[in-house]
Design an enzyme around this catalytic site. Sequence first.
Site, PDB file in Angstrom:
ATOM      1  N   ARG A 132       0.769  -1.072   0.045  1.00  0.00           N
ATOM      2  CA  ARG A 132       0.164   0.008  -0.140  1.00  0.00           C
ATOM      3  C   ARG A 132       0.903   1.266   0.075  1.00  0.00           C
ATOM      4  O   ARG A 132       0.472   2.193  -0.704  1.00  0.00           O
ATOM      5  CB  ARG A 132      -0.841  -0.022   1.129  1.00  0.00           C
ATOM      6  CG  ARG A 132      -1.782   1.161   1.392  1.00  0.00           C
ATOM      7  CD  ARG A 132      -3.051   1.021   2.308  1.00  0.00           C
ATOM      8  NE  ARG A 132      -3.969   2.099   2.232  1.00  0.00           N
ATOM      9  CZ  ARG A 132      -4.199   2.799   3.255  1.00  0.00           C
ATOM     10  NH1 ARG A 132      -3.284   2.677   4.418  1.00  0.00           N
ATOM     11  NH2 ARG A 132      -5.074   3.896   3.370  1.00  0.00           N
ATOM     12  N   HIS A 142      -6.246  -5.971  -2.200  1.00  0.00           N
ATOM     13  CA  HIS A 142      -6.922  -5.983  -1.080  1.00  0.00           C
ATOM     14  C   HIS A 142      -7.261  -7.431  -0.504  1.00  0.00           C
ATOM     15  O   HIS A 142      -8.159  -7.607   0.245  1.00  0.00           O
ATOM     16  CB  HIS A 142      -8.273  -5.242  -1.346  1.00  0.00           C
ATOM     17  CG  HIS A 142      -8.126  -3.610  -1.336  1.00  0.00           C
ATOM     18  ND1 HIS A 142      -9.184  -2.924  -1.676  1.00  0.00           N
ATOM     19  CD2 HIS A 142      -7.090  -2.986  -0.965  1.00  0.00           C
ATOM     20  CE1 HIS A 142      -8.804  -1.631  -1.572  1.00  0.00           C
ATOM     21  NE2 HIS A 142      -7.181  -1.885  -0.988  1.00  0.00           N
ATOM     22  N   HIS A 196       0.677   4.355  -2.577  1.00  0.00           N
ATOM     23  CA  HIS A 196       0.416   5.856  -2.067  1.00  0.00           C
ATOM     24  C   HIS A 196       1.557   6.664  -2.465  1.00  0.00           C
ATOM     25  O   HIS A 196       1.166   7.951  -2.430  1.00  0.00           O
ATOM     26  CB  HIS A 196      -0.102   5.903  -0.571  1.00  0.00           C
ATOM     27  CG  HIS A 196      -1.240   5.440  -0.225  1.00  0.00           C
ATOM     28  ND1 HIS A 196      -1.991   5.998   0.931  1.00  0.00           N
ATOM     29  CD2 HIS A 196      -2.059   4.524  -0.743  1.00  0.00           C
ATOM     30  CE1 HIS A 196      -3.365   5.206   1.011  1.00  0.00           C
ATOM     31  NE2 HIS A 196      -3.354   4.466  -0.239  1.00  0.00           N
ATOM     32  N   ASN A 240      -3.567   8.938   5.106  1.00  0.00           N
ATOM     33  CA  ASN A 240      -2.294   7.955   5.477  1.00  0.00           C
ATOM     34  C   ASN A 240      -1.844   7.868   6.777  1.00  0.00           C
ATOM     35  O   ASN A 240      -1.481   6.754   7.191  1.00  0.00           O
ATOM     36  CB  ASN A 240      -1.260   8.690   4.759  1.00  0.00           C
ATOM     37  CG  ASN A 240      -1.082   8.774   3.459  1.00  0.00           C
ATOM     38  OD1 ASN A 240      -1.605   7.769   2.719  1.00  0.00           O
ATOM     39  ND2 ASN A 240      -0.411   9.482   2.659  1.00  0.00           N
TER      40      ASN A 240
HETATM   41  C1  HEM Z   1      -8.981   1.340  -6.192  1.00  0.00           C
HETATM   42  C2  HEM Z   1      -9.058   2.162  -5.152  1.00  0.00           C
HETATM   43  C3  HEM Z   1      -8.497   1.782  -3.786  1.00  0.00           C
HETATM   44  C4  HEM Z   1      -9.082   2.305  -2.729  1.00  0.00           C
HETATM   45  C5  HEM Z   1     -10.114   3.018  -2.564  1.00  0.00           C
HETATM   46  C6  HEM Z   1      -8.240   1.721  -1.487  1.00  0.00           C
HETATM   47  C7  HEM Z   1      -8.763   2.059  -0.275  1.00  0.00           C
HETATM   48  C8  HEM Z   1      -8.144   1.320   0.733  1.00  0.00           C
HETATM   49  C9  HEM Z   1      -8.478   1.462   2.287  1.00  0.00           C
HETATM   50  C10 HEM Z   1      -9.612   2.458   2.719  1.00  0.00           C
HETATM   51  C11 HEM Z   1      -7.552   0.735   2.888  1.00  0.00           C
HETATM   52  C12 HEM Z   1      -7.618   0.393   4.532  1.00  0.00           C
HETATM   53  C13 HEM Z   1      -6.827   1.379   5.143  1.00  0.00           C
HETATM   54  C14 HEM Z   1      -6.876   1.325   6.663  1.00  0.00           C
HETATM   55  O1  HEM Z   1      -7.850   1.890   7.268  1.00  0.00           O
HETATM   56  O2  HEM Z   1      -6.007   0.643   7.456  1.00  0.00           O
HETATM   57  C15 HEM Z   1      -6.754   0.183   2.050  1.00  0.00           C
HETATM   58  C16 HEM Z   1      -5.669  -1.048   2.485  1.00  0.00           C
HETATM   59  C17 HEM Z   1      -5.005  -1.483   1.729  1.00  0.00           C
HETATM   60  N1  HEM Z   1      -4.684  -1.149   0.087  1.00  0.00           N
HETATM   61 FE1  HEM Z   1      -5.980  -0.017  -0.981  1.00  0.00          FE
HETATM   62  N2  HEM Z   1      -7.174   1.155  -2.074  1.00  0.00           N
HETATM   63  C18 HEM Z   1      -7.260   1.218  -3.476  1.00  0.00           C
HETATM   64  C19 HEM Z   1      -6.381   0.376  -4.203  1.00  0.00           C
HETATM   65  C20 HEM Z   1      -5.096  -0.310  -3.833  1.00  0.00           C
HETATM   66  C21 HEM Z   1      -4.107  -0.717  -4.612  1.00  0.00           C
HETATM   67  C22 HEM Z   1      -4.009  -0.198  -6.127  1.00  0.00           C
HETATM   68  C23 HEM Z   1      -3.103  -1.280  -4.080  1.00  0.00           C
HETATM   69  C24 HEM Z   1      -1.949  -1.852  -4.260  1.00  0.00           C
HETATM   70  C25 HEM Z   1      -1.600  -2.064  -5.483  1.00  0.00           C
HETATM   71  C26 HEM Z   1      -3.908  -1.264  -2.702  1.00  0.00           C
HETATM   72  C27 HEM Z   1      -3.140  -2.016  -1.434  1.00  0.00           C
HETATM   73  C28 HEM Z   1      -3.817  -2.101  -0.192  1.00  0.00           C
HETATM   74  C29 HEM Z   1      -3.252  -2.941   0.736  1.00  0.00           C
HETATM   75  C30 HEM Z   1      -2.164  -4.006   0.677  1.00  0.00           C
HETATM   76  C31 HEM Z   1      -4.064  -2.486   1.941  1.00  0.00           C
HETATM   77  C32 HEM Z   1      -3.695  -3.320   3.430  1.00  0.00           C
HETATM   78  C33 HEM Z   1      -2.878  -2.450   3.967  1.00  0.00           C
HETATM   79  C34 HEM Z   1      -2.302  -3.094   5.389  1.00  0.00           C
HETATM   80  O3  HEM Z   1      -2.726  -3.836   5.875  1.00  0.00           O
HETATM   81  O4  HEM Z   1      -1.743  -2.006   6.214  1.00  0.00           O
HETATM   82  N3  HEM Z   1      -4.952  -0.446  -2.421  1.00  0.00           N
HETATM   83  N4  HEM Z   1      -6.914   0.405   0.814  1.00  0.00           N
END
Ligand code: HEM
Length: 330
Positions: free
Chosen positions: A66, A197, A70, A98
């Site tokens: 992530r 995700h 970002h 973030n």
């Molecule tokens: C399509 C639009 C996307 C939205 C709206 C989105 C939104 C989010 C949100 C709200 C979270 C939760 C963060 C939290 O509250 O801890 C999250 C987690 C995450 N996102 Fe996305 N995301 C998107 C695309 C992506 C992309 C393109 C990637 C990587 C290629 C990604 C990788 C991740 C990962 C791995 C997590 C887990 C993070 C953790 O466990 O610390 N996301 N995302």
Amino acid sequence: MTLKMPPHSSIFLVQLLAISCLSAQIEAQLKVGFYNQSCKSAERIVNEEVSKGFMTDKGVAPGLVRLHFHDCFVRGCDGSVLIDSTSSNTAEKDSPANNPSLRGFEIIDNAKTRLETECKGVVSCADILAFAARDSVAITGGPTYDVPGGRRDGRVSLASEVLRDIPAPSLNVDQLTQSFANKKLTQEEMVTLSGAHTIGRTHCTSINNRLYNFNRTNGGDPTLDSKYAGQLQQQCPQGSTDSSLVVPMNPNSPLVTDVGYYQDILANRGLFTSDQTLLTNNNTASEVNQNAGSQLLWMRKFAAAMVKMGQIDVVTGTTGEIRINCRVIN
Ligand code: HEM
Ligand SMILES: *[C@@H]1O[C@H](CO)[C@@H](O)[C@H](O)[C@H]1NC(C)=O
Ligand SMILES: *[C@@H]1O[C@H](CO)[C@@H](O)[C@H](O)[C@H]1NC(C)=O
Ligand SMILES: *[C@@H]1O[C@H](CO)[C@@H](O)[C@H](O)[C@H]1NC(C)=O
């Protein structure tokens, strides 16, 4: 003739300029094995630090994937997300998108410290992050792929730019498509990359809208499986002020980079509006279906899309800098 310069010289200068622009463009290409000569242990050291971090905290893998996303979506993949705020600047990492949810910064610091000892001033923080994200995908069972290197680090990081460029979990499919198009990524790449995700967690604050902003007796967004909504409501109580509450993504295998994310969506168990919305459009729904049924297909597309995402607005050549400390501009 009053001119001292021959009349051709201005044309010559223009040609010279055109040639040097062309070579700057060629230079702007990232290269696999960029550190082959200048720091041959670069990718190995990053890999070792990711593995070491992962052993103590599995959360660093999703965290780093992530973090790279970002970084790339705001000012390009220039390591700007790693910069700490100062008394005169609120940096990207302190935007509400973030902070407090981004994690994995220490892994980048650890790799950077070792690399500064090994090859001082050579390996950029932006490259370290791109390699670390790749290693995080691999260590969780996802595809392995080559990451071209040669990014340089930016010198600007502004919290005020983050909400404009990082898509919110409340977005619908058209808004997501636009957000990715702004970064020259296609709708299919958006669907493919959302598959990230399949690992990690979310804070309750990112899903409360789906649990409580609707009028249903058993609660929740009608596009969210009601049994799952009930479980999530237990884990994320309404009105809780505990901002540290989290739930796993893809609860069947939150540590494995597989196609569980797409299977969840088909079962109406996508966590965010931005996940479940992929079923509301024929093209994206068909991709969700395909990916859910073919791990091999998705992994191939995911690796390619990660490499493409990793090239968004990169800084190369002699612009930018190689930061000494990833948290501080030189
Ligand atoms: C399509 C639009 C996307 C939205 C709206 C989105 C939104 C989010 C949100 C709200 C979270 C939760 C963060 C939290 O509250 O801890 C999250 C987690 C995450 N996102 Fe996305 N995301 C998107 C695309 C992506 C992309 C393109 C990637 C990587 C290629 C990604 C990788 C991740 C990962 C791995 C997590 C887990 C993070 C953790 O466990 O610390 N996301 N995302
Ligand atoms: C670095 O070495 C690898 C493996 O030998 C090779 O595939 C790659 O092309 C090399 N890259 C550069 C820029 O020399
Ligand atoms: C729930 O329904 C009531 C009555 O129909 C309405 O006033 C209220 O705005 C609705 N709330 C939401 C979140 O839709
Ligand atoms: C989407 O698919 C459905 C069912 O196959 C079809 O009825 C509808 O016209 C399609 N919509 C678009 C915009 O292509």
